[in-house]
Design an enzyme around this catalytic site. Sequence first.
Site, PDB file in Angstrom:
ATOM      1  N   ASN A  98     -75.706 -63.709 -20.267  1.00 44.74           N
ATOM      2  CA  ASN A  98     -76.707 -63.701 -21.345  1.00 44.74           C
ATOM      3  C   ASN A  98     -76.844 -65.071 -22.018  1.00 44.74           C
ATOM      4  O   ASN A  98     -77.866 -65.361 -22.642  1.00 44.74           O
ATOM      5  CB  ASN A  98     -76.341 -62.659 -22.406  1.00 44.74           C
ATOM      6  CG  ASN A  98     -76.816 -61.265 -22.014  1.00 44.74           C
ATOM      7  OD1 ASN A  98     -77.661 -61.116 -21.133  1.00 44.74           O
ATOM      8  ND2 ASN A  98     -76.267 -60.236 -22.646  1.00 44.74           N
ATOM      9  N   TYR A 336     -70.049 -54.376 -20.065  1.00 40.58           N
ATOM     10  CA  TYR A 336     -71.075 -55.109 -19.304  1.00 40.58           C
ATOM     11  C   TYR A 336     -70.832 -56.619 -19.273  1.00 40.58           C
ATOM     12  O   TYR A 336     -71.558 -57.352 -18.627  1.00 40.58           O
ATOM     13  CB  TYR A 336     -72.462 -54.779 -19.866  1.00 40.58           C
ATOM     14  CG  TYR A 336     -72.801 -53.328 -19.600  1.00 40.58           C
ATOM     15  CD1 TYR A 336     -73.110 -52.910 -18.313  1.00 40.58           C
ATOM     16  CD2 TYR A 336     -72.732 -52.364 -20.602  1.00 40.58           C
ATOM     17  CE1 TYR A 336     -73.361 -51.577 -18.037  1.00 40.58           C
ATOM     18  CE2 TYR A 336     -72.989 -51.029 -20.329  1.00 40.58           C
ATOM     19  CZ  TYR A 336     -73.305 -50.650 -19.042  1.00 40.58           C
ATOM     20  OH  TYR A 336     -73.539 -49.330 -18.755  1.00 40.58           O
ATOM     21  N   HIS A 337     -69.823 -57.086 -20.000  1.00 39.41           N
ATOM     22  CA  HIS A 337     -69.380 -58.476 -19.887  1.00 39.41           C
ATOM     23  C   HIS A 337     -70.518 -59.476 -20.117  1.00 39.41           C
ATOM     24  O   HIS A 337     -70.549 -60.552 -19.494  1.00 39.41           O
ATOM     25  CB  HIS A 337     -68.729 -58.714 -18.517  1.00 39.41           C
ATOM     26  CG  HIS A 337     -67.767 -57.630 -18.138  1.00 39.41           C
ATOM     27  ND1 HIS A 337     -66.489 -57.555 -18.636  1.00 39.41           N
ATOM     28  CD2 HIS A 337     -67.931 -56.534 -17.360  1.00 39.41           C
ATOM     29  CE1 HIS A 337     -65.897 -56.474 -18.160  1.00 39.41           C
ATOM     30  NE2 HIS A 337     -66.754 -55.837 -17.396  1.00 39.41           N
ATOM     31  N   CYS A 338     -71.458 -59.113 -20.988  1.00 45.57           N
ATOM     32  CA  CYS A 338     -72.594 -59.996 -21.324  1.00 45.57           C
ATOM     33  C   CYS A 338     -73.415 -60.375 -20.099  1.00 45.57           C
ATOM     34  O   CYS A 338     -74.087 -61.427 -20.102  1.00 45.57           O
ATOM     35  CB  CYS A 338     -72.142 -61.294 -22.021  1.00 45.57           C
ATOM     36  SG  CYS A 338     -71.248 -61.009 -23.523  1.00 45.57           S
ATOM     37  N   THR A 339     -73.371 -59.587 -19.051  1.00 41.31           N
ATOM     38  CA  THR A 339     -74.163 -59.924 -17.876  1.00 41.31           C
ATOM     39  C   THR A 339     -74.769 -58.674 -17.238  1.00 41.31           C
ATOM     40  O   THR A 339     -74.427 -58.309 -16.117  1.00 41.31           O
ATOM     41  CB  THR A 339     -73.352 -60.800 -16.875  1.00 41.31           C
ATOM     42  OG1 THR A 339     -74.206 -61.141 -15.774  1.00 41.31           O
ATOM     43  CG2 THR A 339     -72.087 -60.138 -16.361  1.00 41.31           C
TER      44      THR A 339
END
Length: 381
Positions: A98, A336-339
């Site tokens: 992100n 979601y690990h910013c992705t």
Amino acid sequence: MIYLDNAASTWPKPPGVAEAMAEAVVSFGANPGRGSHQLAVRASRTLFETRKKLAALFGIRNPNDIVFTQNTTMALNIAIKGWVREGDHVICTAVEHNSVRRPLEYVRTKCKADITYVQTDETGILNLDRLVEALRSNTRLIVCTHSSNLLGSILPIAEIAAIARSRGIRLLVDAAQTAGTIPIDVGKMGIDMLAFPGHKGLLGPQGTGGLYIAPDIELEPLLHGGTGSQSEAVEQPTVRPDRYEAGTPNTPGIAGLNAGVQYVLHETVERIEAKEWALTQRLMDGLRGIPGVRLLGPPPEIVRTGIVSFTLEWMEAAQTAFVLDRDYQIAVRAGYHCTPLSHLCAGTMGTGAVRASLGCFTTADEVDALIQAVRELKQKQ
Ligand SMILES: Cc1ncc(COP(=O)(O)O)c(C=O)c1O
């Protein structure tokens, strides 16, 4: 506690990092570049020494082409918002974080720029033909992560750079997951801008990061303000790094980063890479033998960074991370690990995934403890 969340921030830090930070606070807490007294000079020297070490690590000729930032995100924002103009076309991949996607989407709206997300396969491997198909006459920037922070796949930066260079397009690399763990030479690889964190593979503290900007690139500064230089001028100074470093820097953090980079230079990136790859293979081998475990990312024979994400068919990702923390004292990350883009590729958008990420201080025993814990979770199911 077994710490397997190194992709977020590495921990522990090598000896010398905390001490260097404390020394900066206790012995020379002055403001660098804002005075000529001995303490200010010492603070300035600390910054320059750190720039020199980073330049040596990344094959950068002039240390002043490195700008200190708070993290990778800030570096990516300086590069993207400073470079993209109205009507430009930008290419990035479908496994971006992100911190690339959001500034790109911002410039899409603000400057009417256009973006193409080039698809990877479900393991995060990029087919260069697809990248070439996405090129347009107004493509002015390619932004690419060096390694997916969910899948661990490594993208072919030198090949992408060659494609970009042959068409006069600039390449910005997000090295959040590779700076300090995979060799990077901006000259040899053809990288125009390199955004990197200080708090991950470079083993420095949080609140540190940087951006390398090739000498022939002129970015519109993101921040305007005091630099301690050319104070009589109304405009932001043109001289680097001041042009892109408005405001007082994080001197204690950069002093800590200096010690972290020193450790990496001494240990060598090649040795760190080999150690992490051996442990990553060990972890994948162990988890693969447990029924109901789905490993994400490239197949085992393809080298990746120290990231092993997985789902368990009998337990949700968030619950798995919670139980590993509570019952096994193992710190991993779920979600979601910013992705979300990478989850779309991997087909895990509905479930998220558990991510175990190794660091240069991770041991084989710690890896085995995670494998054993997942085995027990399977038995208790
Ligand atoms: C690929 C990638 N890009 C960007 C970032 C953002 O890094 P930072 O937290 O240093 O801003 C991360 C963080 O995990 C990342 O993995």
